[in-house]
Every structure is written in structure tokens, then in C-alpha cells.
Design a protein around this motif. Sequence first.
Motif, short mmCIF file in Angstrom:
data_model
loop_
_atom_site.label_atom_id
_atom_site.label_comp_id
_atom_site.label_asym_id
_atom_site.label_seq_id
_atom_site.Cartn_x
_atom_site.Cartn_y
_atom_site.Cartn_z
N MET A 1 0.85 -1.20 0.00
CA MET A 1 0.00 0.00 0.00
C MET A 1 0.88 1.24 0.00
O MET A 1 1.84 1.34 0.74
CB MET A 1 -0.89 0.02 1.24
N THR A 2 0.54 2.19 -0.86
CA THR A 2 1.34 3.40 -0.97
C THR A 2 0.73 4.51 -0.15
O THR A 2 -0.47 4.76 -0.23
CB THR A 2 1.43 3.85 -2.44
N THR A 3 1.53 5.17 0.62
CA THR A 3 1.05 6.29 1.42
C THR A 3 1.94 7.48 1.19
O THR A 3 3.14 7.35 0.96
CB THR A 3 1.04 5.97 2.92
N ILE A 4 1.34 8.66 1.26
CA ILE A 4 2.09 9.91 1.12
C ILE A 4 1.69 10.82 2.25
O ILE A 4 0.52 11.08 2.49
CB ILE A 4 1.78 10.61 -0.23
N SER A 5 2.66 11.34 2.95
CA SER A 5 2.37 12.29 4.02
C SER A 5 1.93 13.61 3.43
O SER A 5 2.60 14.15 2.56
CB SER A 5 3.63 12.50 4.88
N GLU A 194 9.37 12.07 -2.18
CA GLU A 194 10.79 12.15 -1.82
C GLU A 194 11.11 13.61 -1.56
O GLU A 194 11.24 14.41 -2.48
CB GLU A 194 11.66 11.59 -2.95
N GLU A 195 11.21 13.95 -0.25
CA GLU A 195 11.35 15.34 0.18
C GLU A 195 10.16 16.14 -0.35
O GLU A 195 9.03 15.84 -0.03
CB GLU A 195 12.70 15.90 -0.28
N ALA A 196 10.41 17.14 -1.20
CA ALA A 196 9.29 17.97 -1.67
C ALA A 196 8.73 17.50 -3.02
O ALA A 196 7.80 18.10 -3.54
CB ALA A 196 9.74 19.43 -1.79
N ASP A 197 9.29 16.43 -3.58
CA ASP A 197 8.89 15.98 -4.91
C ASP A 197 8.01 14.74 -4.83
O ASP A 197 8.18 13.89 -3.95
CB ASP A 197 10.12 15.67 -5.76
N THR A 198 7.07 14.65 -5.76
CA THR A 198 6.25 13.45 -5.92
C THR A 198 6.79 12.66 -7.10
O THR A 198 6.95 13.19 -8.19
CB THR A 198 4.78 13.80 -6.16
N LEU A 199 7.09 11.38 -6.86
CA LEU A 199 7.66 10.53 -7.90
C LEU A 199 6.68 9.41 -8.24
O LEU A 199 6.02 8.84 -7.36
CB LEU A 199 8.98 9.92 -7.43
N PHE A 200 6.61 9.10 -9.54
CA PHE A 200 5.71 8.07 -10.04
C PHE A 200 6.55 6.92 -10.57
O PHE A 200 7.34 7.09 -11.50
CB PHE A 200 4.82 8.63 -11.17
N LEU A 202 6.80 3.55 -12.61
CA LEU A 202 6.05 3.02 -13.74
C LEU A 202 6.31 1.52 -13.93
O LEU A 202 7.31 0.98 -13.48
CB LEU A 202 6.43 3.77 -15.02
N GLU A 203 5.38 0.89 -14.64
CA GLU A 203 5.45 -0.54 -14.89
C GLU A 203 6.68 -0.92 -15.70
O GLU A 203 7.22 -2.02 -15.56
CB GLU A 203 4.18 -0.99 -15.62
N ASN A 204 7.16 0.01 -16.54
CA ASN A 204 8.32 -0.31 -17.38
C ASN A 204 9.65 -0.13 -16.64
O ASN A 204 10.72 -0.29 -17.21
CB ASN A 204 8.32 0.56 -18.65
N GLY A 205 9.58 0.24 -15.34
CA GLY A 205 10.79 0.37 -14.54
C GLY A 205 11.29 1.78 -14.35
O GLY A 205 12.20 2.02 -13.54
N ALA A 206 10.72 2.74 -15.06
CA ALA A 206 11.16 4.13 -14.93
C ALA A 206 10.49 4.79 -13.73
O ALA A 206 9.43 4.38 -13.26
CB ALA A 206 10.83 4.91 -16.20
N THR A 207 11.13 5.85 -13.25
CA THR A 207 10.57 6.69 -12.19
C THR A 207 10.62 8.13 -12.67
O THR A 207 11.70 8.62 -13.05
CB THR A 207 11.38 6.56 -10.88
N VAL A 208 9.48 8.80 -12.71
CA VAL A 208 9.41 10.15 -13.27
C VAL A 208 8.71 11.09 -12.29
O VAL A 208 8.09 10.66 -11.32
CB VAL A 208 8.65 10.15 -14.62
#
Length: 217
Positions: A1-5, A194-200, A202-208
Motif C-alpha cells: 500500500m502506498t502512502t504519502i504524508s 521524496e522530500e518535496a517531490d512526488t515521484l511516479f 512506472l510498470e516499465n521500470g522508470a521513475t518520473v
Amino acid sequence: MTTISGVDANGNVAASAAQARLTTDTQSFLRLLTAQLTNQDPLQPVDPTQWVTQLAQFSSVEQQVSSNNMLTQVLGELRIGSDRADMGYIGRTVEIVSNLVGVKGGQLDASYTVSAGASSVDVRLLDSDGNLVHSFTADKSAGTHAITWNGVKADGSIAADGTYTLAVEARNEKGDALESEVTYRSKVTRVRREEADTLFELENGATVGRYDIVSAA
């Protein structure tokens, strides 16, 4: 489960500390004021306008701290709303404009767009350390072209899953660089902060990042 503060804890702590300090300073000032009024020389009383001025200054600071507390709460609510919206991307297929691409299971699927007038288009795939993993000469005609790769490197090994940099270098006959753009589609599997950034992720292995996403389905 993903959570974001969704609340900036540091901001809340700073606001609470400022309020506590103001309360302590105000109480100290009032005690000092009472003592001075009790012990002042009746023949040379203190000008009451001085007390009024100081009280006004404390009132102004108190209002400012209160406003900062309200602003912190508003920013916290906005952050929560933004985080909830980001969570809504999980499971959706998004279109990404970024040269940070994902390789998973030895597969790379992306596209590049090049403007008219290109005499050469060279494509390089670099790992996170900047090392060349794969390179080839691509279609130089104007428009969008698909890039597929089976993940086999020059030494015969398979590229590890992860995020790579896909560098597309298009040049005209004079050797001048032309504009190019890398796009691809993938499903969002996880959202994290991650700190002030939101990272996504992806299924293909990338993080954007959030601003790399141009559409979602």
C-alpha cells in the motif's frame, strides 16, 4: 500500500514553537509591566503611551504568528489534496515526455520526434552512471518514430531493469543540433514522496516526476 504524508511536519513544529515563545514573552512582559506600574515613582510616572506602544507591538506579533499558523494549515490541506490526486494515477496508463526511460525484462519501448531537416539521428542509451549501454542510427525523417530494443547489450548480456537515459541527437547538414523529444506510455504502479517531490514509479521500470506526465488514460 502506498502512502504519502500530506502535512509539512517541520512547518507545524516551527509554527507551534513560535506560538509558545510568543505566549511566554507576552506573559513575561505583562509581569514586568505590572511590576513597573506598582513600583514607579508617583512624582515621575511613566508615559502611558510607551505602554500602549509596546502592547500594540505584542498584539501585532501575535496576529502575525496566528496568520502564519493559519497559512500552515491551509498549505497542509492543499498538500493533502494534491497527494490524493497523485494517488489517483495508480493503475492508469500515462504518457511521459522525458528522456528517462525504463527497461524491464530486457524490453525498451519509446518514441522520438524529430523536426524536418535532419541529416542524421543518433540514439544512445546510457545507464545511471552515464555509461553507454546501446547505440544506433535512427530514422532521420521528420515526425515520430518508434524505438524498440530487446535489451541485448554489445557483450551479449541483458540490460538490467531500471531507469536509463535515452539521448536522441538530431543534426542538420551543417552539423547544427535540431530539437527532438522522447515520449512513451506506461502504467503507474506506485506513487511516493521524496522530500518535496512526488515521484511516479512506472510498470516499465522508470521513475518520473509529476510534470513529466502529459496525459493519462
